[in-house]
Motif scaffolding. Structure first.
Motif, PDB file in Angstrom:
ATOM      1  N   ASN A   1       6.271   6.142  -5.937  1.00 12.25           N
ATOM      2  CA  ASN A   1       6.643   7.193  -6.637  1.00 12.25           C
ATOM      3  C   ASN A   1       7.975   7.777  -6.168  1.00 12.25           C
ATOM      4  O   ASN A   1       8.072   8.149  -4.952  1.00 12.25           O
TER       5      ASN A   1
ATOM      6  N   SER B   1       3.223   4.056  -1.357  1.00 11.52           N
ATOM      7  CA  SER B   1       3.500   4.778  -2.699  1.00 11.52           C
ATOM      8  C   SER B   1       5.004   4.196  -3.161  1.00 11.52           C
ATOM      9  O   SER B   1       5.908   3.897  -2.485  1.00 11.52           O
TER      10      SER B   1
ATOM     11  N   GLY C   1       0.866  -1.337  -0.140  1.00  6.46           N
ATOM     12  CA  GLY C   1       0.018  -0.068  -0.089  1.00  6.46           C
ATOM     13  C   GLY C   1       0.831   1.404  -0.022  1.00  6.46           C
ATOM     14  O   GLY C   1       0.376   2.175   0.003  1.00  6.46           O
TER      15      GLY C   1
ATOM     16  N   SER D   1       1.054   6.784   1.167  1.00  2.00           N
ATOM     17  CA  SER D   1       0.310   5.839   0.631  1.00  2.00           C
ATOM     18  C   SER D   1       0.372   5.936  -0.921  1.00  2.00           C
ATOM     19  O   SER D   1       0.552   6.849  -1.374  1.00  2.00           O
ATOM     20  N   ALA D   2      -0.131   4.860  -1.475  1.00  2.00           N
ATOM     21  CA  ALA D   2       0.213   4.576  -3.089  1.00  2.00           C
ATOM     22  C   ALA D   2      -1.056   5.516  -3.586  1.00  2.00           C
ATOM     23  O   ALA D   2      -1.076   6.192  -4.871  1.00  2.00           O
ATOM     24  N   THR D   3      -1.753   5.955  -2.797  1.00  4.11           N
ATOM     25  CA  THR D   3      -3.029   7.131  -3.114  1.00  4.11           C
ATOM     26  C   THR D   3      -2.900   8.379  -3.154  1.00  4.11           C
ATOM     27  O   THR D   3      -3.174   9.362  -3.737  1.00  4.11           O
ATOM     28  N   GLU D   4      -1.698   8.772  -2.459  1.00  3.29           N
ATOM     29  CA  GLU D   4      -0.976   9.922  -2.438  1.00  3.29           C
ATOM     30  C   GLU D   4      -0.251  10.346  -3.885  1.00  3.29           C
ATOM     31  O   GLU D   4       0.470   9.543  -4.392  1.00  3.29           O
ATOM     32  N   THR D   5      -0.109  11.680  -4.145  1.00  2.39           N
ATOM     33  CA  THR D   5       0.636  12.035  -5.413  1.00  2.39           C
ATOM     34  C   THR D   5       1.642  13.112  -4.890  1.00  2.39           C
ATOM     35  O   THR D   5       1.651  13.495  -4.013  1.00  2.39           O
TER      36      THR D   5
END
Length: 181
Positions: free
Chosen positions: A43, A41, A39, A177-181
């Motif tokens: 990036n 990120s 889960g 988390s992977a949902t943050e950019t």
């Protein structure tokens, strides 16, 4: 979260890293890997920013001492490099110039009269479903003269402690988390 997510392990510089062959001769080359939990990120720029934002306070104190010692030699100080980010914002991440980015890696660094260095934040294992994912922070240094060789011989042990501590601190805070950019 298991403790393995907090352990930074010394590894070889990944051959797929853009810095693996950055210099014909390297006076310092090291890499540390830490497992990213499910889960988190992948990036690399977001992770690099996160690592630098969550360093232990003693690292800032160490940089203050470093700056006081090198300023007399005409070398770039962290304070000066940080002001470059504040002035331009673009093309810099904290005190580092951004040299390249890809979906899996960001390459940062700086060139000075005594040495040039590159730092890579590389995310591995993200293409294989179910595979363990790792963040690998690698550094390569090429010294330009005797001052650079002396400097790197003095700071190398501190560098390794800073890298490992920075990775552990970021893991303890909790990776974005992977949902943050």
């Amino acid at each position: 979260m298991s403790t393995e997510h907090y352990h930074a392990t010394s590894v070889s510089i990944p051959p797929q890293s853009a810095i693996a062959k950055a210099y014909a001769f390297m006076n310092l080359a090291d890499a540390y890997s830490i497992e990213l939990p499910a889960g988190a990120s992948t990036n690399p720029e977001l992770l690099a920013r996160f690592i630098f934002a969550h360093q232990a306070p003693w690292i800032g104190s160490l940089m203050t001492v470093r700056d006081a010692l090198v300023a007399g030699f005409g070398l770039k100080t962290a304070k000066r490099l940080a002001s470059l980010e504040a002035e331009s914002g673009a093309g810099r991440l904290s005190i580092f110039k951004i040299y390249s980015t890809s979906p899996t890696e960001i390459v940062l660094g700086e060139d000075d009269k005594h040495l040039n260095f590159r730092l890579s934040v590389l995310c591995s294992g993200q293409l294989s479903p179910g595979a363990k994912r790792h963040l690998i922070l690698s550094t390569v240094v090429h010294c330009n003269n005797r001052l650079g060789r002396l400097y790197i011989s003095l700071i190398a042990p501190f560098h390794r402690l800073v890298v490992q501590s920075s990775l552990r601190s970021a893991a303890r805070v909790g990776w974005p988390s992977a949902t943050e950019t």
